[in-house]
Design a protein around this motif. Structure first.
Motif, PDB file in Angstrom:
ATOM      1  N   GLU A  88       0.828  -1.209   0.000  1.00  0.00           N
ATOM      2  CA  GLU A  88       0.000   0.000   0.000  1.00  0.00           C
ATOM      3  C   GLU A  88       0.865   1.263   0.000  1.00  0.00           C
ATOM      4  O   GLU A  88       0.507   2.268  -0.599  1.00  0.00           O
ATOM      5  N   ALA A  89       1.983   1.208   0.701  1.00  0.00           N
ATOM      6  CA  ALA A  89       2.896   2.360   0.743  1.00  0.00           C
ATOM      7  C   ALA A  89       3.486   2.627  -0.634  1.00  0.00           C
ATOM      8  O   ALA A  89       3.618   3.784  -1.047  1.00  0.00           O
ATOM      9  N   TRP A  90       3.841   1.566  -1.342  1.00  0.00           N
ATOM     10  CA  TRP A  90       4.406   1.734  -2.687  1.00  0.00           C
ATOM     11  C   TRP A  90       3.379   2.321  -3.636  1.00  0.00           C
ATOM     12  O   TRP A  90       3.684   3.251  -4.388  1.00  0.00           O
ATOM     13  N   ILE A  91       2.163   1.793  -3.584  1.00  0.00           N
ATOM     14  CA  ILE A  91       1.105   2.300  -4.460  1.00  0.00           C
ATOM     15  C   ILE A  91       0.860   3.783  -4.162  1.00  0.00           C
ATOM     16  O   ILE A  91       0.771   4.616  -5.069  1.00  0.00           O
ATOM     17  N   TRP A  92       0.774   4.119  -2.885  1.00  0.00           N
ATOM     18  CA  TRP A  92       0.558   5.510  -2.473  1.00  0.00           C
ATOM     19  C   TRP A  92       1.715   6.395  -2.958  1.00  0.00           C
ATOM     20  O   TRP A  92       1.492   7.480  -3.506  1.00  0.00           O
ATOM     21  N   ALA A  93       2.949   5.934  -2.766  1.00  0.00           N
ATOM     22  CA  ALA A  93       4.120   6.735  -3.153  1.00  0.00           C
ATOM     23  C   ALA A  93       4.219   6.883  -4.673  1.00  0.00           C
ATOM     24  O   ALA A  93       4.576   7.963  -5.170  1.00  0.00           O
ATOM     25  N   LEU A 117      11.300   7.192  -2.582  1.00  0.00           N
ATOM     26  CA  LEU A 117      11.655   6.657  -1.271  1.00  0.00           C
ATOM     27  C   LEU A 117      11.365   7.657  -0.157  1.00  0.00           C
ATOM     28  O   LEU A 117      10.923   7.280   0.927  1.00  0.00           O
ATOM     29  N   GLU A 118      11.588   8.921  -0.429  1.00  0.00           N
ATOM     30  CA  GLU A 118      11.281   9.943   0.578  1.00  0.00           C
ATOM     31  C   GLU A 118       9.782   9.968   0.859  1.00  0.00           C
ATOM     32  O   GLU A 118       9.354  10.116   2.004  1.00  0.00           O
ATOM     33  N   ASN A 119       8.975   9.805  -0.178  1.00  0.00           N
ATOM     34  CA  ASN A 119       7.526   9.737   0.024  1.00  0.00           C
ATOM     35  C   ASN A 119       7.155   8.554   0.895  1.00  0.00           C
ATOM     36  O   ASN A 119       6.288   8.669   1.760  1.00  0.00           O
ATOM     37  N   ILE A 120       7.799   7.432   0.680  1.00  0.00           N
ATOM     38  CA  ILE A 120       7.487   6.246   1.476  1.00  0.00           C
ATOM     39  C   ILE A 120       7.778   6.491   2.957  1.00  0.00           C
ATOM     40  O   ILE A 120       7.055   5.993   3.824  1.00  0.00           O
ATOM     41  N   THR A 121       8.782   7.302   3.262  1.00  0.00           N
ATOM     42  CA  THR A 121       9.073   7.587   4.672  1.00  0.00           C
ATOM     43  C   THR A 121       7.929   8.339   5.344  1.00  0.00           C
ATOM     44  O   THR A 121       7.824   8.344   6.564  1.00  0.00           O
ATOM     45  N   PHE A 122       7.070   8.972   4.563  1.00  0.00           N
ATOM     46  CA  PHE A 122       5.928   9.710   5.102  1.00  0.00           C
ATOM     47  C   PHE A 122       4.642   8.908   5.089  1.00  0.00           C
ATOM     48  O   PHE A 122       3.621   9.371   5.564  1.00  0.00           O
ATOM     49  N   TRP A 123       4.685   7.723   4.524  1.00  0.00           N
ATOM     50  CA  TRP A 123       3.478   6.907   4.423  1.00  0.00           C
ATOM     51  C   TRP A 123       3.038   6.421   5.798  1.00  0.00           C
ATOM     52  O   TRP A 123       3.847   6.111   6.662  1.00  0.00           O
ATOM     53  N   SER A 124       1.736   6.365   5.974  1.00  0.00           N
ATOM     54  CA  SER A 124       1.144   5.735   7.151  1.00  0.00           C
ATOM     55  C   SER A 124      -0.148   5.077   6.691  1.00  0.00           C
ATOM     56  O   SER A 124      -0.705   5.468   5.668  1.00  0.00           O
ATOM     57  N   PRO A 125      -0.631   4.093   7.410  1.00  0.00           N
ATOM     58  CA  PRO A 125      -1.859   3.412   6.984  1.00  0.00           C
ATOM     59  C   PRO A 125      -3.042   4.366   6.783  1.00  0.00           C
ATOM     60  O   PRO A 125      -3.893   4.111   5.949  1.00  0.00           O
ATOM     61  N   GLU A 126      -3.061   5.463   7.503  1.00  0.00           N
ATOM     62  CA  GLU A 126      -4.162   6.419   7.373  1.00  0.00           C
ATOM     63  C   GLU A 126      -4.151   7.126   6.019  1.00  0.00           C
ATOM     64  O   GLU A 126      -5.142   7.713   5.632  1.00  0.00           O
TER      65      GLU A 126
END
Length: 164
Positions: A88-93, A117-126
């Motif tokens: 889900e984090a990859w799809i979001w990023a 990758l920087e975007n992925i560091t900001f990912w959260s399930p919400e």
């Protein structure tokens, strides 16, 4: 067997595609990461294409080869820290990168996966619509000037998208 690209209309033989070493390598790498994720990844890879050229199979294989192990591991390392990176984090990023390009905040061609990758560091399930039982706990990240700056930029981008 000949197939037609739904995006550009080009015709290509699947036999040639599979016989081509780099094309086969790219397909094998992509096949191990899932459908929605593959679609997002393929769209993301367009950000590496110079406007006057096509991406070569060698370049696609290299780019996918760089991120596929991280996708399979479901985590990334960035600035000496490890972050959870479920599918889900990859799809979001991937989507965030494409949104940034569309908003004129990210200029292709990209030369690295740093923005992703920087975007992925900001990912959260919400950040995504979470399906029942699919919640993933994100580790708290250390505050740095870069993280604060990117965080503020992302907040501003979200505000611009909602209101203007």
């Amino acid at each position: 067997m000949k197939v037609k690209c739904p995006s550009c209309g080009a015709s290509l033989s699947l036999d040639v595609l599979i016989a081509h070493d780099e094309a086969r390598t790219a397909l094998v790498a992509l096949s191990g990461i899932s459908d929605e994720l593959v679609r997002g990844c393929l769209k993301y890879l367009t950000l590496f294409r110079p406007s006057e050229k096509d991406l070569t199979f060698a370049r696609v294989a290299k780019l996918v080869g760089e991120i596929a192990p991280m996708i399979r591991a479901a985590e990334i390392s960035r600035n000496r820290q490890t972050y959870p990176a479920p599918r889900e984090a990859w799809i979001w990023a991937f989507n965030r990168c494409l949104e940034a390009r569309d908003a004129g905040k990210l200029k292709p061609p990209l030369t690295s996966h740093g923005y992703l990758l920087e975007n992925i560091t900001f990912w959260s399930p919400e950040k995504m619509a979470v399906t029942a039982g699919a919640a993933v706990r994100a580790a708290p990240a250390a505050e740095t000037k870069l993280r604060k700056g990117v965080g503020k930029l992302m907040e501003w981008t979200n505000e611009q998208g909602e209101g203007g």
